[in-house]
Design a protein around this motif. Structure first.
Motif, PDB file in Angstrom:
ATOM      1  N   GLN A 106       0.571  -1.372   0.004  1.00  0.00           N
ATOM      2  CA  GLN A 106       0.003  -0.073  -0.174  1.00  0.00           C
ATOM      3  C   GLN A 106       0.825   1.212  -0.047  1.00  0.00           C
ATOM      4  OE1 GLN A 106      -2.294  -0.985   3.391  1.00  0.00           O
ATOM      5  NE2 GLN A 106      -4.290  -0.741   2.228  1.00  0.00           N
ATOM      6  N   SER A 155      -2.009  -5.575  -6.370  1.00  0.00           N
ATOM      7  CA  SER A 155      -3.360  -5.887  -5.322  1.00  0.00           C
ATOM      8  C   SER A 155      -4.501  -5.267  -5.900  1.00  0.00           C
ATOM      9  CB  SER A 155      -3.163  -5.133  -3.959  1.00  0.00           C
ATOM     10  OG  SER A 155      -3.232  -3.506  -4.327  1.00  0.00           O
ATOM     11  N   GLU A 157      -6.409  -3.065  -5.110  1.00  0.00           N
ATOM     12  CA  GLU A 157      -6.359  -1.753  -4.840  1.00  0.00           C
ATOM     13  C   GLU A 157      -5.604  -1.009  -6.035  1.00  0.00           C
ATOM     14  OE1 GLU A 157      -5.728   0.711  -0.856  1.00  0.00           O
ATOM     15  OE2 GLU A 157      -5.379  -1.442  -0.665  1.00  0.00           O
ATOM     16  N   GLU A 186      -5.970 -10.998  -0.278  1.00  0.00           N
ATOM     17  CA  GLU A 186      -6.368  -9.939   0.843  1.00  0.00           C
ATOM     18  C   GLU A 186      -7.037 -10.483   2.110  1.00  0.00           C
ATOM     19  OE1 GLU A 186      -9.479  -7.587  -1.594  1.00  0.00           O
ATOM     20  OE2 GLU A 186      -7.597  -6.007  -1.444  1.00  0.00           O
ATOM     21  N   GLU A 206     -10.876  -4.725   3.067  1.00  0.00           N
ATOM     22  CA  GLU A 206      -9.859  -5.606   2.870  1.00  0.00           C
ATOM     23  C   GLU A 206      -8.365  -5.074   2.518  1.00  0.00           C
ATOM     24  OE1 GLU A 206     -10.890  -9.841   2.046  1.00  0.00           O
ATOM     25  OE2 GLU A 206     -12.824  -8.944   0.975  1.00  0.00           O
ATOM     26  N   ALA A 207      -7.436  -5.816   2.962  1.00  0.00           N
ATOM     27  CA  ALA A 207      -6.160  -5.134   2.533  1.00  0.00           C
ATOM     28  C   ALA A 207      -5.251  -6.398   2.040  1.00  0.00           C
ATOM     29  CB  ALA A 207      -5.493  -4.336   3.598  1.00  0.00           C
ATOM     30  N   ALA A 208      -3.971  -5.958   1.128  1.00  0.00           N
ATOM     31  CA  ALA A 208      -3.224  -6.849   0.560  1.00  0.00           C
ATOM     32  C   ALA A 208      -2.785  -7.889   1.914  1.00  0.00           C
ATOM     33  CB  ALA A 208      -2.101  -6.233  -0.079  1.00  0.00           C
ATOM     34  N   ASP A 209      -2.460  -8.970   1.841  1.00  0.00           N
ATOM     35  CA  ASP A 209      -2.230  -9.852   2.702  1.00  0.00           C
ATOM     36  C   ASP A 209      -0.616  -9.998   2.957  1.00  0.00           C
ATOM     37  OD1 ASP A 209      -1.750 -11.514   0.574  1.00  0.00           O
ATOM     38  OD2 ASP A 209      -2.994 -13.161   1.208  1.00  0.00           O
ATOM     39  N   LYS A 362      -3.950  -4.931  10.596  1.00  0.00           N
ATOM     40  CA  LYS A 362      -3.680  -5.611   9.342  1.00  0.00           C
ATOM     41  C   LYS A 362      -3.005  -6.974   9.584  1.00  0.00           C
ATOM     42  CE  LYS A 362      -1.964  -4.202   5.019  1.00  0.00           C
ATOM     43  NZ  LYS A 362      -0.756  -4.712   4.369  1.00  0.00           N
ATOM     44  N   GLU A 364      -0.594  -9.803   7.886  1.00  0.00           N
ATOM     45  CA  GLU A 364       0.418 -10.181   6.703  1.00  0.00           C
ATOM     46  C   GLU A 364       1.150 -11.315   7.093  1.00  0.00           C
ATOM     47  OE1 GLU A 364       1.444  -5.597   5.337  1.00  0.00           O
ATOM     48  OE2 GLU A 364       2.527  -6.263   7.079  1.00  0.00           O
TER      49      GLU A 364
END
Ligand code: UTP
Length: 414
Positions: A106, A155, A157, A186, A206-209, A362, A364
């Motif tokens: 991000q 991603s 996003e 994500e 949701e966000a990149a993992d 978050k 990761e």
């Protein structure tokens, strides 16, 4: 639709997440559909467990952490260097080599509005990070008489913006057929109370993992299969945000081939005991990386008979994997780590909240946790000023300003 709604509501009740449907009635048909589908696909149990794990102190005391051996590139004799380079050169010329760029992050610290690779560095002439990477690969294509397949992990996003940027710039002269974009996975983000966050579209945020998500997403997107069918045996997996990254290095590949290991990584000497970087180590006999948050002061300061730090090989995210190792790792689960981040969200009154300090968790996974799954790997120590110019922060350390200086110094452009 009603049945779906009931199923979703039941699931949310079970996990104490009913707030997710609070604004449901005010949503469009499309938004409603998307939200219900999302609820029914998310693994709430996994998120609950990950959230619970944020309360536990991580204890590494039982791990046996030891220094790891490495090859120092600058200490190699001419014969040794030629041996490694020949091995690497041959494999590259035979089309067995590929490059994967991890560009799914991000980039919150940099604060650039687009994908990090689109950031213009202020060079003369000015270039984006993606242009620098493309030109570096192109240079190697000419050197080796091949077109190195280039895979770019994005991603959800930032994928569309990334693809458009390449298209608008005519792929920087690279053969578009040799470039493959693929999206990483994500995971939902949650509040400090364990409640899933809602984004501006009414969906669960949701966000990149994490960059460790690369293995699973390479499998799911058919990248491993693509490499296998093209006869590719090696993949250099590197970051988007190091403008001196040497993505095609025959010495690194040669060392891995010579040692008959399935992975290799590059290190630079840690700047001092307090530098905030992860360092290569052996953990319970397996290769790994010990993070600066885990290392004790005693370990961080320990020196060997030459006065060098015993844990002084910084991991700079330059990773080389045999495709068979990627295949193996992609079938296993890497552990998740938790990051405390700032995340905008919509509250229960439907208002946008823009936090000034970290407010969310978050989850990761990290690429270097995969080393643990291999018996051995090779480490090649390289020179910081030749290969490491990270662009992480908007200002200060590891910023565009410091990276620009390193880049100009290296290419003699000052
Ligand atoms: P960082 O860990 O520095 O994260 O990524 P970031 O997302 O770029 O920046 P911050 O922490 O939000 O400021 C190191 C490399 O791993 C990639 C990044 O794109 C960068 O190349 N990465 C990171 C991914 O591809 N996916 C991720 O989920 C995280």
């Amino acid at each position: 639709m009603e049945e779906k709604y009931e199923a979703a509501l039941n699931c949310l009740r079970k996990y104490n997440q009913e707030h997710i449907l609070k604004n449901y009635e005010n949503m469009s048909q499309n938004q409603k559909e998307k939200l219900l589908n999302q609820i029914l696909t998310i693994d709430f149990n996994q998120i609950k467990e990950l959230y619970e794990s944020t309360k536990n102190e991580i204890n590494f005391a039982n791990d046996k952490i030891e220094p790891i051996g490495y090859v120092d590139k600058s200490a190699l004799t001419d014969e040794e260097l030629a041996k490694y380079n020949n091995l690497g050169d041959n494999a590259i010329k035979q089309g067995k080599y590929s490059v994967v760029t991890m560009a799914g992050g991000q980039g919150t610290r940099l604060g650039h509005s687009g994908p990090k690779g689109t950031f213009m560095l202020g060079l003369n002439p000015d270039k984006s990070i993606f242009q620098i990477l493309a030109e570096s690969l192109q240079h190697n294509n000419e050197k080796y008489g091949v077109t190195i397949p280039w895979y770019i992990m994005t991603s959800r996003e930032n994928n569309d913006q990334t693809e458009k940027f390449f298209k608008d710039n005519n792929y920087f002269g690279y053969d578009p057929k040799a470039i493959t974009f693929f999206k990483q996975g994500e995971l939902p983000m949650c509040s400090e109370e364990g409640k899933l966050l809602i984004d501006e579209t009414g969906a669960i945020k949701e966000a990149a993992d994490g960059h460790g998500g690369i293995f699973e997403s390479m499998r799911k997107n058919g990248i491993i299969y693509d490499m296998q069918t093209r006869g590719i045996e090696w993949a250099f997996i590197g970051p988007v945000d190091n403008i001196l990254v040497k993505m095609v290095d025959p010495t690194l590949l040669g060392v891995a081939l010579d040692k008959k290991v399935l992975a290799a990584g590059k290190s630079v000497v840690k700047a001092g005991p307090k530098e905030k970087v992860g360092v290569f180590c052996k953990r319970n006999g397996k290769p790994g990386v010990v993070e600066y948050t885990e290392i004790t002061t005693e370990m961080a300061e320990a020196t060997d008979e030459n006065g060098e730090l015993k844990f002084g090989e910084s991991h700079i995210n330059c990773n080389l994997f045999n495709v068979s190792a990627i295949d193996e790792v992609s079938k296993k689960k890497l552990p998740y780590h938790c990051a405390h981040k700032k995340a905008k969200y919509i509250n229960e009154n439907g208002e946008l909240v823009v936090p000034e300090k970290p407010n969310a968790y978050k989850f990761e996974s990290f690429i270097f946790d995969a080393f643990d799954m291999l018996d051995d790997m090779a480490i090649l120590r390289v020179k910081r000023e030749e290969e490491f110019a990270p662009v992480k922060n908007a200002e200060g350390n590891d910023s565009p300003e410091t990276a620009r200086k390193l880049y100009n110094d290296y290419y003699g452009l000052n």
